[in-house]
Design an enzyme around this catalytic site. Structure first.
Site, short mmCIF file in Angstrom:
data_model
loop_
_atom_site.label_atom_id
_atom_site.label_comp_id
_atom_site.label_asym_id
_atom_site.label_seq_id
_atom_site.Cartn_x
_atom_site.Cartn_y
_atom_site.Cartn_z
N HIS A 160 34.74 45.65 48.78
CA HIS A 160 33.79 46.91 48.53
C HIS A 160 32.51 46.92 49.25
O HIS A 160 32.17 47.83 49.63
CB HIS A 160 33.56 47.04 46.97
CG HIS A 160 34.61 47.31 46.23
ND1 HIS A 160 34.97 48.95 45.95
CD2 HIS A 160 35.70 46.58 45.42
CE1 HIS A 160 36.02 49.11 45.24
NE2 HIS A 160 36.55 47.87 44.77
N HIS B 97 43.29 49.71 36.14
CA HIS B 97 43.73 49.98 37.30
C HIS B 97 45.35 50.02 37.40
O HIS B 97 46.01 50.72 38.19
CB HIS B 97 43.29 48.58 38.20
CG HIS B 97 41.91 48.99 38.94
ND1 HIS B 97 41.85 49.58 40.28
CD2 HIS B 97 40.86 48.86 38.92
CE1 HIS B 97 40.77 49.93 40.55
NE2 HIS B 97 40.10 49.18 39.69
N HIS C 33 37.08 40.76 45.64
CA HIS C 33 36.82 42.17 45.29
C HIS C 33 35.51 42.63 45.69
O HIS C 33 35.39 43.83 46.20
CB HIS C 33 36.87 42.30 43.66
CG HIS C 33 36.88 43.63 43.27
ND1 HIS C 33 36.07 44.19 42.40
CD2 HIS C 33 37.81 44.49 43.39
CE1 HIS C 33 36.44 45.24 41.94
NE2 HIS C 33 37.70 45.43 42.52
N HIS D 187 35.21 53.10 35.45
CA HIS D 187 34.47 51.76 35.37
C HIS D 187 33.31 51.84 34.47
O HIS D 187 33.10 51.09 33.71
CB HIS D 187 34.28 51.31 36.59
CG HIS D 187 35.40 50.47 37.24
ND1 HIS D 187 35.31 49.20 37.28
CD2 HIS D 187 36.41 50.72 38.38
CE1 HIS D 187 36.38 48.50 37.66
NE2 HIS D 187 37.03 49.58 38.38
N HIS E 223 38.23 56.79 39.03
CA HIS E 223 38.38 55.49 39.23
C HIS E 223 36.66 55.03 38.80
O HIS E 223 36.63 54.06 37.80
CB HIS E 223 38.77 54.89 40.46
CG HIS E 223 38.32 53.45 40.61
ND1 HIS E 223 37.33 53.16 41.67
CD2 HIS E 223 38.84 52.43 40.26
CE1 HIS E 223 37.25 52.05 41.56
NE2 HIS E 223 38.10 51.44 41.00
N HIS F 281 44.43 47.42 45.63
CA HIS F 281 44.53 47.36 44.09
C HIS F 281 45.90 47.51 43.53
O HIS F 281 45.94 46.60 42.42
CB HIS F 281 43.78 48.72 43.46
CG HIS F 281 41.99 48.44 43.75
ND1 HIS F 281 41.50 49.06 45.00
CD2 HIS F 281 41.23 47.63 42.91
CE1 HIS F 281 40.37 48.45 44.79
NE2 HIS F 281 40.10 47.85 43.67
N GLU G 243 39.17 57.52 44.23
CA GLU G 243 38.38 56.39 43.87
C GLU G 243 37.10 56.60 43.26
O GLU G 243 36.71 55.93 42.26
CB GLU G 243 38.15 55.70 45.30
CG GLU G 243 37.25 54.42 45.17
CD GLU G 243 36.98 53.67 46.57
OE1 GLU G 243 37.09 54.55 47.64
OE2 GLU G 243 36.20 52.79 46.41
#
Lengths: 695, 695
Positions: free
Chosen positions: B218, B411, B214, B375, B371, B243, B355
């Site tokens: 990124h 997610h 992960h 987080h 998204h 995802h 995103e």
């Protein structure tokens, strides 16, 4: 006097470093060559480590007597890396077992060997707690002062972030000579900010001295162990009074910060709005103390691994039974007999019942363990069944509990139960209040600063704490933390007392302080105010037969409730025997409220307070032997001796007033040996001043 | 090939140790004698520290070109000791600025000097992130593999408790030669136990490889920075697909553990029942990552100091607008024009919008940052306004977020929005599914273990991770952590494909796996099952004109979705250049799902799964240049190149089925180039096996 017996204190130094690594400035080593002495994890590495130790430094070698090594299996049930809590029955039993071993050692040499043997085998916090209790209570170590817990476990007092930074600095930069980069600055506001109302009290809750006081009080008054250690004169009453005074002091501070009195944690199933994120690193468990988010709830606890399985309903049931006992003015003991809750002894019985001391409670099975279990339940509210494998919050330990706002809510609840009992008592009679022939004529308070009379001044100051003894595995470079705390300008009382008795007589001077107005800004009813009176001092006076007044002077720094400041003799001894700097004012731990916290903070504009003074008859007050000093006895009692004051603790404010008393002035008017003086506490805002020792 | 250019990697070694302390096995030192080069905090201590460094070891000196030192003031707005989060706009901007500096350096030598200069000045996590992105994206460092993040920041992967213990051991016992006391054992179940249902998935969530994947994904697909770095072929679609596959894999694992599919975090204002206590120590902030108690709620966020002020209502508004756009099949761009969400490009537009990438979103001001902000909001739910001065939970960082059960709930919610779009698409036509003349005749799966065909076997194994590169201030003794992870017996596919075309032709083999039954134990509807298909492999095949069938064999370890195991060439290079042991399988970081997690865990009694195989027409599938290897491209794309598969990601399961398809078998029946085979996954319970490298 540096006694050889201070060597045992080196066992407290850097508690997770193996015993064979030299300790302290004098590189004290223990002679650990006995077969099977070393803990299994150290046996094969010692030699190699020792080769590494630089040999150029002076080393003091302490011989260890060969004894039959004690059986520690029960003690070792508390894991080495687990946070230890005296509130937990299983931990308490382990500590009792180790304490029995330490107290049972036939001589100092046996005690030293036992302790050295146990050191690397048992839980380090349990070890420090138990060794401390034993040093305090054994006759052969009487008079040996303990190093302060800040020196042993600085992580229990200092922001973990800064402590880690300090270790890092010590690691890389150890070679830069001297304390140039030190002390480490601990910011004033590291756990919260002004968005949190409770934050305004952080200076009080997180004061190092306040927390040391609480830790040390519980060392002197363990609730578990053998009778000869636990069963001290009026310990149950002292449990009530010491904590009542904490709540009174806390409420005074709250008023100064424009907050109302702390709300009792009465409804146990409701959300606890106060969150707390201690930011303390627990070095023995290698994790931070658990946090509590705002609006958490306590739950039934199922922590089998701690031997703690338990419901909220149990707490509720115990409270119901205790209140029942209070209202019927009797408890039912183990044999089913009634034991009256009398005017004088009732509070002592209740103290031991509510705390509870399993040994001293009249009926532990029926009245349970309300106060202790409350601490544990709250400290586990984030993980009541252990599914997240989390340890306790700070409420689980006496040296950290007072940091958390919920401590005060819980103790306000405990205090409320005690007050239910006090409310059942008859008001003091005039006979009980008066000191015939004695009258207080005048009270004046003067500070060392150039301000008007009857004005007290407080301010923030920086102070340093030595961290070295507790920074395991780091060289002995001086490493200090600089913290910020409340302080006040020293002041003195001048009290004129008239004596019409035509003879010299003795009295006990009792000085209390309370806010004049409540959180609504209204003048307080006596019923409210009496619970807010904090004890400032108590001392004996000799009154000549002068009807125009004996002028009695007294310095604030001599207060009977506080631990003394300054460089005293034992402090000098410390500088020889313990790796701490000699001008640390808290270089020795002892019971007693911290001097810097003697009076509430006040406000920049000035908080109106009332100073209450009473002279009572020493013939009635004093307990044999009468010539003992009062030192620190109000909150801490006297070692190996009865509590020196025969009056109920908190006298004359511990009982409901008679019906004619509405305000304090009505009460004072009852007897001329009482008087009141308005004073103002001004908080001088601004950057913290640097601390100067005041003698 | 040990290139000089690997020297830049030493800047990643022990990120909080000053640059002038020699790094790694070869004691690499950087020539830092330029005026003003050293960070202010190090200027006066360097000389003294250097005197302490033992000079007997070989030292490699790396010259640094004198350049005009870059202006780092904007980058330094993220404090050195603050946890860094790429999800936070203010941190993102600081990283963008530093990335601009790194990418703009005229030569490798300039880049090296810039990076060396920045190293001790900027936030260490920000530095590692940005330098990694730059090394991946600069043409002059192409091909230099990055050390795995476990080696740089082991604290992001390893139980803080054990890590502290390891450091302690290294401290005291460094002299005991060799790795006798190592590796440090990381217990399997350190964050929770069986009372927590979510605990059953801890092996997945806390798998080191899963989290490295992960993090690395990124790094390759930053959503912020300059266009040439961010704007990769089909990145928005890949954000969706990678995802989506994580959620599908997670749900498969949940079924294996008798749990239902993860519940979307649909109602943002409801309590989040899943708690998470990460027990990770954040070394740069000297504190543990914040925990989330069970039943916490997210709140409006007021973290001015992070530049993050923001309401739940914003998230809700963005979601409403996005769903609106999906249902109208168009988004409104910055100029107010409609941009159609077409069959092929719609998902890519939505990926960048959701995103979100501020650069690539069609309208960041209108559709927001759903998204990323989710987080951060979740990661701050314990202290939304900063009153407790707490940092983020693990959801705030890409290398730690997947540990937390709420990651999957969040997610699943994000994926549900993408699926709303996919639901608007027409089913694939027969034309789009078929490969005329090609038919899959037989599928067989065989493991290396002596079990029946079509049975897969999983088990737990121990594996070691090198910690050394990240244990700042500790000698370079080998220090490893032993962790426990899921593994499977390697297996191979044998697929018989008939070709009636009378010519050799090329196909793309697509292999997917899904559970046969749902959490109720019922055979799954195709509509459900298609979302649970996990991609196992994709590769090109050449089909001879043999109507009786081409026999195609393929090893599980060659999977196109996974990072390769074993001692490969770059690994040998690593052992020369980086202080890690040469038989570390994860000694190099790279994108790709971890091989050990290729298939779900199954159950001891055997979980019924369905293996789906499809051969599609390479003439349609392949994107120019057609001769590229598929390596790891399914989840990670191909560097400097277009995504190699022209089909929609997830094809043929990404669209709703036609009305006649109720079950998977109905779907497979549509075209003979698709086939399905039942397989069983058996989890072999028992103590973890020790890991052997498999080549």
């Amino acid at each position: 006097m540096v006694s050889d017996k201070t060597h045992i204190l080196y066992l407290l130094c850097r508690p997770t470093e193996p015993i064979f690594i030299p300790k302290g400035r004098y590189r004290v080593t223990f002679d650990v060559d006995h077969k099977d002495f070393l803990a299994p994890q150290h046996q094969d590495v010692r030699k190699k480590v020792m080769e590494r130790i630089e040999s150029e430094v002076e080393q003091v070698s302490v011989p260890l007597k060969k004894i039959e090594w004690p059986d520690l299996s029960e003690v070792m049930e508390v894991g080495r890396h687990q946070p230890f809590s005296i509130f937990l029955p299983s931990h308490r039993r382990a500590a009792e077992r180790l304490l029995d071993i330490f107290m049972g050692a036939a001589s100092y040499e046996d005690f030293l060997s036992c302790a050295a043997y146990a050191r690397d085998r048992v839980n380090p916090t349990l070890f420090v707690y138990t060794l401390s209790v034993a040093v305090i209570h054994r006759s052969d170590t009487k008079g040996i002062d303990l190093p302060p817990l800040t020196n042993i476990f600085p992580d229990k007092f200092i922001d973990g972030d800064q402590l880690a930074r300090a270790k890092e600095i010590a690691d890389v930069l150890a070679v830069t000579e001297g304390p140039r980069r030190f002390p480490v600055l601990i910011p004033r506001d590291y756990t919260s900010n002004g968005l949190d109302d409770e934050h305004r009290l952080a200076y009080f809750r997180e004061d190092i001295g306040v927390n040391l006081h609480h830790w040390h009080w519980h060392l002197i008054y363990p609730f578990a162990g053998k009778m000869e250690i636990v069963n001290k004169d009026r310990r149950g009453e002292l449990f009530y009074y010491m904590h009542q005074q904490i709540i009174a002091r806390y409420n005074c501070e709250r008023f100064c910060n424009h907050l109302g009195r702390v709300v009792r944690l009465l409804e146990l199933r409701k959300e606890i709005s106060e969150g707390y994120f201690p930011k303390l690193y627990c070095s023995i468990a290698s994790k931070t103390w658990a946090s509590r988010s705002a609006n958490s709830k306590i739950s039934d606890v199922r922590r089998e691994e701690m031997g703690f399985v338990f419901d909220i309903e149990d707490l509720e049931r115990w409270k119901t039974r205790i209140v029942e006992a209070i209202h019927w003015k009797r408890v039912i003991d183990k044999d089913g007999s009634s034991v009256a809750l009398t005017e004088n002894e009732g509070i002592d019985i209740l103290g031991n019942l509510i705390e509870a001391s399993p040994l001293l409670s009249k009926n532990y099975d029926i009245y349970g363990d309300l106060h202790n279990f409350g601490h544990v339940t709250i400290s586990l509210c984030h993980d009541p069944d252990g599914r997240y494998k989390e340890g306790m919050g700070v409420m689980g330990e006496t040296s950290t509990a007072m940091r958390d706002p919920v401590f005060y809510r819980w103790h306000a609840y405990i205090d409320y139960i005690f007050q239910l009992h006090k409310d059942t008592l008859k008001p003091y009679t005039l006979e009980e209040l008066k000191y015939e022939g004695i009258h207080v004529e005048e009270i004046r308070v003067q500070t060392d600063a150039p301000v008007r009379e009857n004005i007290l001044k407080t301010f923030m100051e920086t102070t340093t704490t030595d961290l070295q003894g507790g920074l395991d595995f780091i060289g002995y470079t001086p490493l200090k933390a600089q913290t910020i705390r409340l302080q006040h300008v020293p002041f003195s009382y001048t009290i004129k007392v008239g004596n019409n008795l035509n003879k010299i007589c003795k009295g006990t001077m009792r000085i209390f302080l309370s806010p004049k107005f409540d959180e609504k800004g209204e003048k307080m009813l006596f019923l409210d105010q009496k619970r807010l009176f904090i004890e400032l001092d108590k001392f004996s006076v000799t009154l000549t037969n002068d009807p125009l007044g004996n002028k009695i002077s007294r310095q604030s720094r001599d207060s009977n409730v506080t631990r003394k400041l300054g460089r005293n003799f034992s402090l000098l001894e410390c500088s020889l025997a313990w790796p701490c700097s000699e001008n640390e004012e808290d270089a020795f731990c002892g019971c007693g409220w911290p001097q810097n916290m003697l009076i509430p903070k006040g406000t920049p504009e000035g908080s109106p307070y009332q100073l209450f003074v009473m002279v009572s008859d020493a013939e009635i007050d004093l307990v044999q032997p009468r010539d003992r000093p009062w030192d620190r006895s109000s909150y801490c009692g006297v070692r190996d001796s009865k509590y020196p004051d025969s009056r109920a603790m908190g006298y004359p404010f511990d009982r409901p007033p008679s019906s004619e008393v509405k305000y304090l002035e009505d009460f004072v008017r009852l007897a001329p040996n009482m008087a009141v003086q308005d004073v103002t506490i001004i908080f001088e805002d601004g950057p913290p001043k640097s601390h100067k020792l005041d003698d």
